[in-house]
Design a protein around this motif. Sequence first.
Motif, PDB file in Angstrom:
ATOM      1  N   ILE A 169      -8.052  37.170 -13.496  1.00  0.00           N
ATOM      2  CA  ILE A 169      -8.742  36.238 -14.392  1.00  0.00           C
ATOM      3  C   ILE A 169     -10.222  36.193 -14.051  1.00  0.00           C
ATOM      4  O   ILE A 169     -11.088  36.288 -14.933  1.00  0.00           O
ATOM      5  CB  ILE A 169      -8.109  34.832 -14.306  1.00  0.00           C
TER       6      ILE A 169
ATOM      7  N   VAL B 218     -11.366  29.633 -20.015  1.00  0.00           N
ATOM      8  CA  VAL B 218     -10.243  29.947 -19.129  1.00  0.00           C
ATOM      9  C   VAL B 218      -9.278  28.773 -19.133  1.00  0.00           C
ATOM     10  O   VAL B 218      -9.683  27.633 -18.895  1.00  0.00           O
ATOM     11  CB  VAL B 218     -10.728  30.236 -17.694  1.00  0.00           C
TER      12      VAL B 218
ATOM     13  N   CYS C 193     -14.533  29.955 -12.052  1.00  0.00           N
ATOM     14  CA  CYS C 193     -14.873  30.423 -13.397  1.00  0.00           C
ATOM     15  C   CYS C 193     -16.007  29.603 -13.998  1.00  0.00           C
ATOM     16  O   CYS C 193     -16.898  30.152 -14.644  1.00  0.00           O
ATOM     17  CB  CYS C 193     -13.637  30.385 -14.291  1.00  0.00           C
TER      18      CYS C 193
ATOM     19  N   THR D  26     -13.706  25.829 -18.996  1.00  0.00           N
ATOM     20  CA  THR D  26     -12.311  25.796 -18.563  1.00  0.00           C
ATOM     21  C   THR D  26     -11.571  24.676 -19.274  1.00  0.00           C
ATOM     22  O   THR D  26     -12.175  23.690 -19.708  1.00  0.00           O
ATOM     23  CB  THR D  26     -12.186  25.583 -17.043  1.00  0.00           C
TER      24      THR D  26
END
Length: 173
Positions: free
Chosen positions: A85, A98, A109, A116
């Motif tokens: 990922i 994400v 991330c 996210t």
Amino acid sequence: MALATHLIVDGYNLIGEKCGGRLPPFWELEGQRKSLVWALGWFKKVRGLRVTVVFDGAGAGDSEESFWGVKVVYAGGKGKADGAIEALVRKAPHGTIVATSDGSVAKRCRDMGAATISSRELWRKISSLESPWGMEDGDEEEGVFPRRGTEKRGPARRAPKRERRHRRRINKL
């Protein structure tokens, strides 16, 4: 023309949400993966997204497939989906969302510039879509994913620019 938002999903996190917070027994996982990919395919079609779902293991190690327009990535051994990922986000962090319940993956991330969303929140968005079979509201089970109204949540204040940009990406789902 701008590229579509890329939704990257931690597959087993979302299956856990779909199954009430726990992963089903091993012998049911294949059916759950297919069901999840189908639901993501429907979500992709309705929302106009690019969707990639990442699973630990399951495939022939580091393999990719595509079903219903959803790219399915098998990352190899247990725990390797997190790295896969992050690698996908590293390639193009802006315009990427994400979906994971893993706090450390979500933080890394976000640090790279991706937005996210929790797996629970994504599953609520997926399950709130109109059924592809044209079911009426009364046909579905009541109370599974209750709709929430708008409620005032404290004093008004404007969120920082980075947070507002993050929320705009999430609201596009």
